[in-house]
Design a protein around this motif. Structure first.
Motif, PDB file in Angstrom:
ATOM      1  N   TRP A  54      -7.285   2.055  -6.556  1.00 23.78           N
ATOM      2  CA  TRP A  54      -7.077   0.883  -5.713  1.00 23.78           C
ATOM      3  C   TRP A  54      -5.689   0.274  -5.920  1.00 23.78           C
ATOM      4  O   TRP A  54      -5.438  -0.859  -5.531  1.00 23.78           O
ATOM      5  N   GLY A  55      -4.825   1.091  -6.569  1.00 24.70           N
ATOM      6  CA  GLY A  55      -3.446   0.673  -6.770  1.00 24.70           C
ATOM      7  C   GLY A  55      -2.512   1.564  -5.984  1.00 24.70           C
ATOM      8  O   GLY A  55      -2.520   1.555  -4.752  1.00 24.70           O
ATOM      9  N   TYR A  56      -1.752   2.402  -6.693  1.00 28.03           N
ATOM     10  CA  TYR A  56      -0.775   3.262  -6.044  1.00 28.03           C
ATOM     11  C   TYR A  56      -1.196   4.732  -6.004  1.00 28.03           C
ATOM     12  O   TYR A  56      -0.395   5.602  -5.672  1.00 28.03           O
ATOM     13  N   GLY A  57      -2.469   4.993  -6.326  1.00 26.80           N
ATOM     14  CA  GLY A  57      -2.986   6.345  -6.215  1.00 26.80           C
ATOM     15  C   GLY A  57      -2.335   7.306  -7.204  1.00 26.80           C
ATOM     16  O   GLY A  57      -1.683   6.907  -8.164  1.00 26.80           O
ATOM     17  N   LYS A  58      -2.522   8.574  -6.948  1.00 23.33           N
ATOM     18  CA  LYS A  58      -2.039   9.605  -7.868  1.00 23.33           C
ATOM     19  C   LYS A  58      -0.517   9.718  -7.887  1.00 23.33           C
ATOM     20  O   LYS A  58       0.058  10.266  -8.831  1.00 23.33           O
ATOM     21  N   GLU A  59       0.144   9.204  -6.843  1.00 21.56           N
ATOM     22  CA  GLU A  59       1.601   9.295  -6.786  1.00 21.56           C
ATOM     23  C   GLU A  59       2.273   8.185  -7.590  1.00 21.56           C
ATOM     24  O   GLU A  59       3.454   8.300  -7.943  1.00 21.56           O
ATOM     25  N   GLY A  60       1.561   7.101  -7.855  1.00 22.25           N
ATOM     26  CA  GLY A  60       2.161   5.980  -8.557  1.00 22.25           C
ATOM     27  C   GLY A  60       3.246   5.317  -7.729  1.00 22.25           C
ATOM     28  O   GLY A  60       3.298   5.459  -6.501  1.00 22.25           O
ATOM     29  N   SER A  85       0.851  -1.182   0.000  1.00 22.22           N
ATOM     30  CA  SER A  85       0.000   0.000   0.000  1.00 22.22           C
ATOM     31  C   SER A  85       0.889   1.235   0.000  1.00 22.22           C
ATOM     32  O   SER A  85       1.830   1.324   0.782  1.00 22.22           O
ATOM     33  N   PRO A  86       0.629   2.229  -0.863  1.00 22.36           N
ATOM     34  CA  PRO A  86       1.518   3.388  -0.945  1.00 22.36           C
ATOM     35  C   PRO A  86       1.491   4.297   0.265  1.00 22.36           C
ATOM     36  O   PRO A  86       2.446   4.972   0.551  1.00 22.36           O
ATOM     37  N   SER A  87       0.387   4.312   0.994  1.00 26.40           N
ATOM     38  CA  SER A  87       0.297   5.148   2.186  1.00 26.40           C
ATOM     39  C   SER A  87      -0.921   4.709   2.978  1.00 26.40           C
ATOM     40  O   SER A  87      -1.844   4.100   2.436  1.00 26.40           O
ATOM     41  N   PRO A  88      -0.961   4.989   4.310  1.00 25.32           N
ATOM     42  CA  PRO A  88      -2.128   4.610   5.100  1.00 25.32           C
ATOM     43  C   PRO A  88      -3.428   5.162   4.542  1.00 25.32           C
ATOM     44  O   PRO A  88      -4.463   4.507   4.594  1.00 25.32           O
ATOM     45  N   SER A  89      -3.407   6.374   3.990  1.00 24.21           N
ATOM     46  CA  SER A  89      -4.639   6.976   3.485  1.00 24.21           C
ATOM     47  C   SER A  89      -5.152   6.274   2.240  1.00 24.21           C
ATOM     48  O   SER A  89      -6.324   6.384   1.896  1.00 24.21           O
ATOM     49  N   ALA A  90      -4.255   5.515   1.581  1.00 22.27           N
ATOM     50  CA  ALA A  90      -4.673   4.838   0.355  1.00 22.27           C
ATOM     51  C   ALA A  90      -5.722   3.773   0.631  1.00 22.27           C
ATOM     52  O   ALA A  90      -6.469   3.382  -0.250  1.00 22.27           O
ATOM     53  N   GLY A 147       8.427   2.234 -11.957  1.00 25.20           N
ATOM     54  CA  GLY A 147       8.082   2.801 -13.249  1.00 25.20           C
ATOM     55  C   GLY A 147       6.588   2.948 -13.465  1.00 25.20           C
ATOM     56  O   GLY A 147       6.112   2.956 -14.606  1.00 25.20           O
ATOM     57  N   ILE A 148       5.837   3.074 -12.378  1.00 27.45           N
ATOM     58  CA  ILE A 148       4.378   3.175 -12.458  1.00 27.45           C
ATOM     59  C   ILE A 148       3.959   4.628 -12.233  1.00 27.45           C
ATOM     60  O   ILE A 148       4.286   5.218 -11.195  1.00 27.45           O
ATOM     61  N   LYS A 149       3.233   5.196 -13.187  1.00 27.88           N
ATOM     62  CA  LYS A 149       2.728   6.568 -13.060  1.00 27.88           C
ATOM     63  C   LYS A 149       1.397   6.570 -12.322  1.00 27.88           C
ATOM     64  O   LYS A 149       0.722   5.539 -12.213  1.00 27.88           O
ATOM     65  N   GLY A 150       1.014   7.750 -11.850  1.00 26.70           N
ATOM     66  CA  GLY A 150      -0.230   7.880 -11.099  1.00 26.70           C
ATOM     67  C   GLY A 150      -1.481   7.691 -11.928  1.00 26.70           C
ATOM     68  O   GLY A 150      -2.585   7.651 -11.384  1.00 26.70           O
ATOM     69  N   ILE A 208      -1.769  -3.187  -1.804  1.00 19.88           N
ATOM     70  CA  ILE A 208      -2.730  -2.334  -2.505  1.00 19.88           C
ATOM     71  C   ILE A 208      -4.125  -2.937  -2.397  1.00 19.88           C
ATOM     72  O   ILE A 208      -4.310  -4.151  -2.374  1.00 19.88           O
ATOM     73  N   ASP A 209      -5.104  -2.055  -2.328  1.00 17.18           N
ATOM     74  CA  ASP A 209      -6.467  -2.505  -2.075  1.00 17.18           C
ATOM     75  C   ASP A 209      -7.007  -3.406  -3.185  1.00 17.18           C
ATOM     76  O   ASP A 209      -7.851  -4.268  -2.923  1.00 17.18           O
ATOM     77  N   GLY A 210      -6.531  -3.222  -4.398  1.00 16.44           N
ATOM     78  CA  GLY A 210      -6.995  -4.084  -5.477  1.00 16.44           C
ATOM     79  C   GLY A 210      -6.747  -5.548  -5.206  1.00 16.44           C
ATOM     80  O   GLY A 210      -7.589  -6.404  -5.495  1.00 16.44           O
ATOM     81  N   TRP A 211      -5.595  -5.856  -4.630  1.00 14.75           N
ATOM     82  CA  TRP A 211      -5.295  -7.252  -4.267  1.00 14.75           C
ATOM     83  C   TRP A 211      -6.244  -7.730  -3.179  1.00 14.75           C
ATOM     84  O   TRP A 211      -6.756  -8.854  -3.232  1.00 14.75           O
TER      85      TRP A 211
END
Length: 336
Positions: free
Chosen positions: A158-164, A36-41, A169-172, A134-137
């Motif tokens: 439900w992935g890495y949000g706007k920050e990617g 998960s990219p951050s707790p808020s995600a 190599g994953i964009k937001g 990540i929430d998708g999983w």
């Protein structure tokens, strides 16, 4: 050095480790997973699960084979698309379970693979817990069965949000495609499932052989403890042998030989323990040595003399003394 996943998750709240024996708090081991990219995600609402669209798997179509996946067909869904490509017949997975799986992840729009476990020849071990992956999983794997191949497409929400995830190599704005082969799953009701081994030495503790997820009995003889490390199978599994550089997921109970008191356990706590054997060398060296070389799927009796236990630095609760011999029953559920 073996390459690990690009995506490292923190320890979930459902774990305990022996690094702080006796206090029941979580430890500092690591789990490999799409983090998960951050707790808020994890504060976003649950997604709607839809059947597609999903790109075609063009090669490696059997369970356990590294898949080749086509580029996404047109625009991806704004919901989480998920499909069971191969239906397994194992245990149904629930949230907060640990899942052992192989996976490949790529970007929808380019088909660029950003990570996979197949090339590492080692399944990853993840917990489907909020804030851990990540929430998708979490949502797409819950309700699937062990032995299944699952394909999913996960939008940024439900992935890495706007920050990617720049490291991968994953964009937001990227929708992610995963193919996941679910090898096994574990929870706090899991036990070792090996074959019973005779316990003929009257000078050693006797450990129960139940496999119902409940704590096995540990009967310590009224005698002096052994002066050397003891490591014996109670149930012998048929999995690979643990290597010193691996981490282990387990159920365990630890007792003090002299008093017979339990100082820490996972049974009945709703949690499992996960720790790296190399880390354990810094705390309870005898336990790390006693588990190294034992087979996954086994229950192991480990008797640790004081010089290979906490030595002159026992936990502060007073239950374990400087000269305490420790008795462990450990169910080795998985390793990575």
């Amino acid at each position: 050095m073996r390459r690990r996943s690009l995506l490292i998750a923190a320890v979930p709240a459902g774990l305990v480790t022996l690094a702080a024996c006796g206090d029941g708090t979580s430890g500092s081991g690591k789990t490999t997973a799409p983090a998960s990219p951050s707790p808020s995600a994890s504060a976003v609402p649950p997604p709607k699960l839809v059947d597609g669209p999903l790109p075609a798997i063009t090669a490696g179509t059997k369970f356990g084979e590294k898949p080749t996946v086509a580029k996404g067909p047109g625009e991806p869904s704004k919901d989480v698309a998920v499909k069971t490509v191969i239906a397994g017949n194992g245990r149904t997975i629930a949230e907060n379970d640990f899942v052992q799986a192989n996976y490949l992840g790529q970007i929808w729009s380019t088909a660029k693979v950003f990570d996979n476990s197949y090339d590492r020849h080692t399944p990853l071990l993840i917990q489907l817990a909020q804030g851990t992956i990540i929430d998708g999983w979490r949502y797409a794997l819950a309700g699937r069965k062990v032995g299944s191949r699952v394909e999913m497409a996960i939008p940024p929400t439900w992935g890495y949000g706007k920050e990617g995830n720049p490291q991968a190599g994953i964009k937001g704005t990227d929708t992610l495609v995963f193919v996941i082969d679910v090898v096994d799953s574990f929870n706090s009701r899991s036990s070792a499932q090996g074959k019973p081994v005779p316990q003929d030495d009257a000078a050693l503790p006797k450990v129960g052989t139940n496999t119902d997820g409940k704590a096995p009995s540990i009967t310590i003889p009224k005698a002096d403890p052994p002066k050397k490390l003891v490591s014996e199978y109670v149930l012998e599994g048929d999995g690979p042998e643990l290597k010193a550089e691996q981490s282990v997921l387990c159920q365990f109970e630890g007792k003090v030989w002299d008093s017979g008191k339990t100082f820490q356990e996972t049974y009945g706590s709703g949690r499992l323990a996960q720790f790296a054997l190399q880390q354990m060398e810094q705390t309870v060296k005898g336990l790390a040595q006693g588990l190294t070389g034992k087979k996954v799927g086994s229950r192991v009796l480990v008797v640790v003399p004081a010089d290979l236990g906490y030595g002159d630095n026992p936990p502060s609760d007073g239950m374990i003394k400087k000269d305490s011999t420790l008795v462990f029953s450990v169910d080795i559920l998985a390793a990575m």
